[in-house]
Scaffold this motif. Structure first.
Motif, PDB file in Angstrom:
ATOM      1  N   HIS A 219       0.791  -1.223   0.000  1.00 45.96           N
ATOM      2  CA  HIS A 219       0.000   0.000   0.000  1.00 45.96           C
ATOM      3  C   HIS A 219       0.829   1.281   0.000  1.00 45.96           C
ATOM      4  CE1 HIS A 219      -3.179  -2.859   1.165  1.00 45.96           C
ATOM      5  NE2 HIS A 219      -3.989  -1.965   0.635  1.00 45.96           N
ATOM      6  N   THR A 220       2.106   1.183   0.328  1.00 46.98           N
ATOM      7  CA  THR A 220       2.914   2.404   0.386  1.00 46.98           C
ATOM      8  C   THR A 220       4.143   2.358  -0.508  1.00 46.98           C
ATOM      9  OG1 THR A 220       4.333   1.657   2.216  1.00 46.98           O
ATOM     10  CG2 THR A 220       2.236   2.710   2.805  1.00 46.98           C
ATOM     11  N   ARG A 221       4.444   1.215  -1.091  1.00 42.40           N
ATOM     12  CA  ARG A 221       5.620   1.047  -1.957  1.00 42.40           C
ATOM     13  C   ARG A 221       6.938   1.254  -1.203  1.00 42.40           C
ATOM     14  NH1 ARG A 221       4.411   1.286  -7.518  1.00 42.40           N
ATOM     15  NH2 ARG A 221       2.362   0.324  -7.786  1.00 42.40           N
ATOM     16  N   LYS A 222       6.911   1.082   0.111  1.00 40.27           N
ATOM     17  CA  LYS A 222       8.147   1.155   0.891  1.00 40.27           C
ATOM     18  C   LYS A 222       7.984   0.272   2.131  1.00 40.27           C
ATOM     19  CE  LYS A 222       7.896   5.619   1.389  1.00 40.27           C
ATOM     20  NZ  LYS A 222       8.109   7.040   1.776  1.00 40.27           N
ATOM     21  N   THR A 223       9.111  -0.110   2.727  1.00 38.36           N
ATOM     22  CA  THR A 223       9.039  -0.911   3.944  1.00 38.36           C
ATOM     23  C   THR A 223       8.656  -0.024   5.117  1.00 38.36           C
ATOM     24  OG1 THR A 223      11.353  -0.577   4.581  1.00 38.36           O
ATOM     25  CG2 THR A 223      10.870  -2.408   3.066  1.00 38.36           C
ATOM     26  N   TYR A 224       8.189  -0.664   6.193  1.00 39.77           N
ATOM     27  CA  TYR A 224       7.832   0.136   7.370  1.00 39.77           C
ATOM     28  C   TYR A 224       9.066   0.791   7.981  1.00 39.77           C
ATOM     29  CZ  TYR A 224       6.132   1.717  11.817  1.00 39.77           C
ATOM     30  OH  TYR A 224       5.837   2.523  12.894  1.00 39.77           O
ATOM     31  N   VAL A 225      10.192   0.111   7.976  1.00 40.99           N
ATOM     32  CA  VAL A 225      11.425   0.693   8.535  1.00 40.99           C
ATOM     33  C   VAL A 225      11.811   1.949   7.762  1.00 40.99           C
ATOM     34  CG1 VAL A 225      13.901   0.321   8.882  1.00 40.99           C
ATOM     35  CG2 VAL A 225      12.278  -1.484   9.492  1.00 40.99           C
ATOM     36  N   THR A 226      11.691   1.918   6.445  1.00 42.38           N
ATOM     37  CA  THR A 226      11.987   3.102   5.632  1.00 42.38           C
ATOM     38  C   THR A 226      11.060   4.250   6.003  1.00 42.38           C
ATOM     39  OG1 THR A 226      12.807   1.790   3.776  1.00 42.38           O
ATOM     40  CG2 THR A 226      12.059   4.020   3.278  1.00 42.38           C
ATOM     41  N   PHE A 227       9.770   3.960   6.120  1.00 46.53           N
ATOM     42  CA  PHE A 227       8.791   4.975   6.498  1.00 46.53           C
ATOM     43  C   PHE A 227       9.097   5.552   7.877  1.00 46.53           C
ATOM     44  CE2 PHE A 227       4.788   5.775   8.844  1.00 46.53           C
ATOM     45  CZ  PHE A 227       4.363   6.897   8.160  1.00 46.53           C
ATOM     46  N   LEU A 228       9.362   4.694   8.847  1.00 49.22           N
ATOM     47  CA  LEU A 228       9.667   5.123  10.210  1.00 49.22           C
ATOM     48  C   LEU A 228      10.907   6.014  10.233  1.00 49.22           C
ATOM     49  CD1 LEU A 228       9.297   5.053  13.283  1.00 49.22           C
ATOM     50  CD2 LEU A 228      10.501   2.843  13.302  1.00 49.22           C
ATOM     51  N   ASN A 229      11.937   5.624   9.495  1.00 51.48           N
ATOM     52  CA  ASN A 229      13.152   6.437   9.448  1.00 51.48           C
ATOM     53  C   ASN A 229      12.898   7.809   8.827  1.00 51.48           C
ATOM     54  OD1 ASN A 229      14.881   4.654  10.733  1.00 51.48           O
ATOM     55  ND2 ASN A 229      15.540   3.670   8.833  1.00 51.48           N
ATOM     56  N   GLU A 230      12.023   7.865   7.828  1.00 54.81           N
ATOM     57  CA  GLU A 230      11.693   9.158   7.210  1.00 54.81           C
ATOM     58  C   GLU A 230      11.004  10.082   8.216  1.00 54.81           C
ATOM     59  OE1 GLU A 230      11.149   7.577   2.586  1.00 54.81           O
ATOM     60  OE2 GLU A 230       9.391   8.029   3.828  1.00 54.81           O
ATOM     61  N   ILE A 231      10.091   9.529   9.020  1.00 55.72           N
ATOM     62  CA  ILE A 231       9.415  10.325  10.051  1.00 55.72           C
ATOM     63  C   ILE A 231      10.428  10.815  11.075  1.00 55.72           C
ATOM     64  CG2 ILE A 231       7.708  10.274  11.912  1.00 55.72           C
ATOM     65  CD1 ILE A 231       6.501  10.189   9.094  1.00 55.72           C
ATOM     66  N   ARG A 232      11.327   9.931  11.487  1.00 56.73           N
ATOM     67  CA  ARG A 232      12.329  10.299  12.488  1.00 56.73           C
ATOM     68  C   ARG A 232      13.289  11.372  11.967  1.00 56.73           C
ATOM     69  NH1 ARG A 232      13.509   4.096  14.679  1.00 56.73           N
ATOM     70  NH2 ARG A 232      12.055   4.213  16.459  1.00 56.73           N
ATOM     71  N   ILE A 233      13.737  11.234  10.738  1.00 59.49           N
ATOM     72  CA  ILE A 233      14.686  12.204  10.192  1.00 59.49           C
ATOM     73  C   ILE A 233      14.003  13.540   9.918  1.00 59.49           C
ATOM     74  CG2 ILE A 233      16.186  12.722   8.229  1.00 59.49           C
ATOM     75  CD1 ILE A 233      17.308  10.688  10.286  1.00 59.49           C
ATOM     76  N   GLU A 234      12.741  13.501   9.480  1.00 60.73           N
ATOM     77  CA  GLU A 234      12.011  14.749   9.264  1.00 60.73           C
ATOM     78  C   GLU A 234      11.902  15.524  10.574  1.00 60.73           C
ATOM     79  OE1 GLU A 234       8.565  17.416   8.976  1.00 60.73           O
ATOM     80  OE2 GLU A 234       8.573  15.541  10.121  1.00 60.73           O
ATOM     81  N   ARG A 235      11.647  14.821  11.670  1.00 60.86           N
ATOM     82  CA  ARG A 235      11.590  15.459  12.990  1.00 60.86           C
ATOM     83  C   ARG A 235      12.983  15.948  13.410  1.00 60.86           C
ATOM     84  NH1 ARG A 235       9.419  18.865  16.272  1.00 60.86           N
ATOM     85  NH2 ARG A 235       9.831  18.433  18.473  1.00 60.86           N
ATOM     86  N   ALA A 236      14.003  15.162  13.139  1.00 57.14           N
ATOM     87  CA  ALA A 236      15.370  15.545  13.494  1.00 57.14           C
ATOM     88  C   ALA A 236      15.789  16.818  12.760  1.00 57.14           C
ATOM     89  CB  ALA A 236      16.332  14.400  13.175  1.00 57.14           C
ATOM     90  N   CYS A 237      15.378  16.955  11.518  1.00 57.49           N
ATOM     91  CA  CYS A 237      15.712  18.167  10.749  1.00 57.49           C
ATOM     92  C   CYS A 237      15.149  19.406  11.440  1.00 57.49           C
ATOM     93  CB  CYS A 237      15.161  18.058   9.328  1.00 57.49           C
ATOM     94  SG  CYS A 237      16.047  16.904   8.269  1.00 57.49           S
ATOM     95  N   LYS A 238      13.913  19.333  11.912  1.00 57.53           N
ATOM     96  CA  LYS A 238      13.312  20.464  12.610  1.00 57.53           C
ATOM     97  C   LYS A 238      14.073  20.770  13.895  1.00 57.53           C
ATOM     98  CE  LYS A 238       8.629  19.555  10.925  1.00 57.53           C
ATOM     99  NZ  LYS A 238       7.282  19.065  11.278  1.00 57.53           N
TER     100      LYS A 238
END
Length: 286
Positions: A219-238
């Motif tokens: 449903h997302t064309r990516k693994t859950y680990v990839t998705f989770l890391n994107e959320i974490r890094i997006e927060r880290a950037c802020k």
């Protein structure tokens, strides 16, 4: 308990529907609607999720959300004085016959080619703030004509839009699938700073770990680990920009990474920069 809907009805106001949000936070459930949506962020910031793509949003940005494109605006945790946005909704299928006159050719072409959602940065969008406010405060034919003028202006700015293509060609989730994915996303946003095991997140979706991995990838064309890391890094950037006194190691641990080496590796993979390079580039832009 408040019922969460995936397909959300828009309150009918005529050909052009407008919703002004002055609230503590945005509606933060993953959802869709049949109308195309134009949003001007007057106040607030956070994470915009469209399909499987996460992106930081800021004040004075404009977003176009295509019809039936699942999305949500997640208000930033540091926002204490609320949000303000104007959303314009319209169903192009009910609207297009109005645009048959040759004078509307540019407008019609622009609307017919919104095949992916888009963003207009603040430097280009801020000149349009008054147009959104005017549409919000007008009604009837005045609102309709103001809207056409807005779209005509937007159609001239094609090269300034940023595509938010998600890589997911099929938008037709069932409502049940959309609600399940919303539960997964909500849990992830609430617990990204914690250790999330595959068993934990699979339990949220009421699946076995193996079935969950296949479901999420489908449903997302990516693994859950990839998705989770994107959320974490997006927060880290802020955090890197807003909390300059915070060390990289503290930010790494606060965003769910168990060591700085892994944080730096994932950060560079996603942003193409090291944390120090990211901060430096952001300061140069400012």
């Amino acid at each position: 308990m408040k019922v969460v809907q995936f397909t959300v009805p828009v309150v009918y106001q005529g050909s052009i529907c407008v919703q002004e949000d002055i609230l503590p936070s945005f509606y933060s459930n993953y959802h869709r609607h049949k109308e195309i949506q134009l949003t001007y962020i007057l106040k607030g910031r956070g994470t915009f999720m469209i399909g499987n793509f996460t992106h930081s949003f800021e004040e004075d940005e404009i977003y176009i959300v295509d019809a039936d494109e699942p999305h949500m605006f997640k208000t930033g945790e540091d926002i204490k004085d609320g949000i303000h946005a104007i959303h314009i909704f319209f169903d192009y299928e009910h609207f297009k016959s109005f645009l048959d006159f040759p004078e509307f050719d540019d407008v019609k072409y622009f609307l017919e080619h919104i095949n992916v959602s888009k963003k207009l940065d603040a430097e280009h969008a801020i000149a349009l703030k008054d147009k959104f406010v005017q549409i919000n405060t007008s009604a009837g034919i005045d609102r309709l004509l103001s809207f056409v003028k807005l779209i005509n202006f937007l159609s001239k700015k094609v090269d300034q839009w940023t595509s938010l293509y998600t890589g997911i060609p099929q938008k037709k989730f069932s409502d049940a699938e959309g609600l399940r994915i919303n539960e997964i996303f909500q849990y992830t946003f609430q617990h990204f700073g914690d250790k999330i095991s595959l068993e934990d997140i699979a339990a949220v979706a009421h699946m076995t770990p193996h079935a969950f991995c296949k479901y999420f990838k489908k449903h997302t064309r990516k693994t859950y680990v990839t998705f989770l890391n994107e959320i974490r890094i997006e927060r880290a950037c802020k955090m890197l920009i807003d909390e300059s006194s915070e060390s990289v190691s503290n930010i790494a641990f606060k965003t769910g990474f168990n060591n700085v080496v892994n944080f730096n590796r994932v950060f560079k993979k996603i942003t193409k920069h090291s944390p120090s390079e990211y901060v430096q580039e952001h300061r140069m832009r400012d």
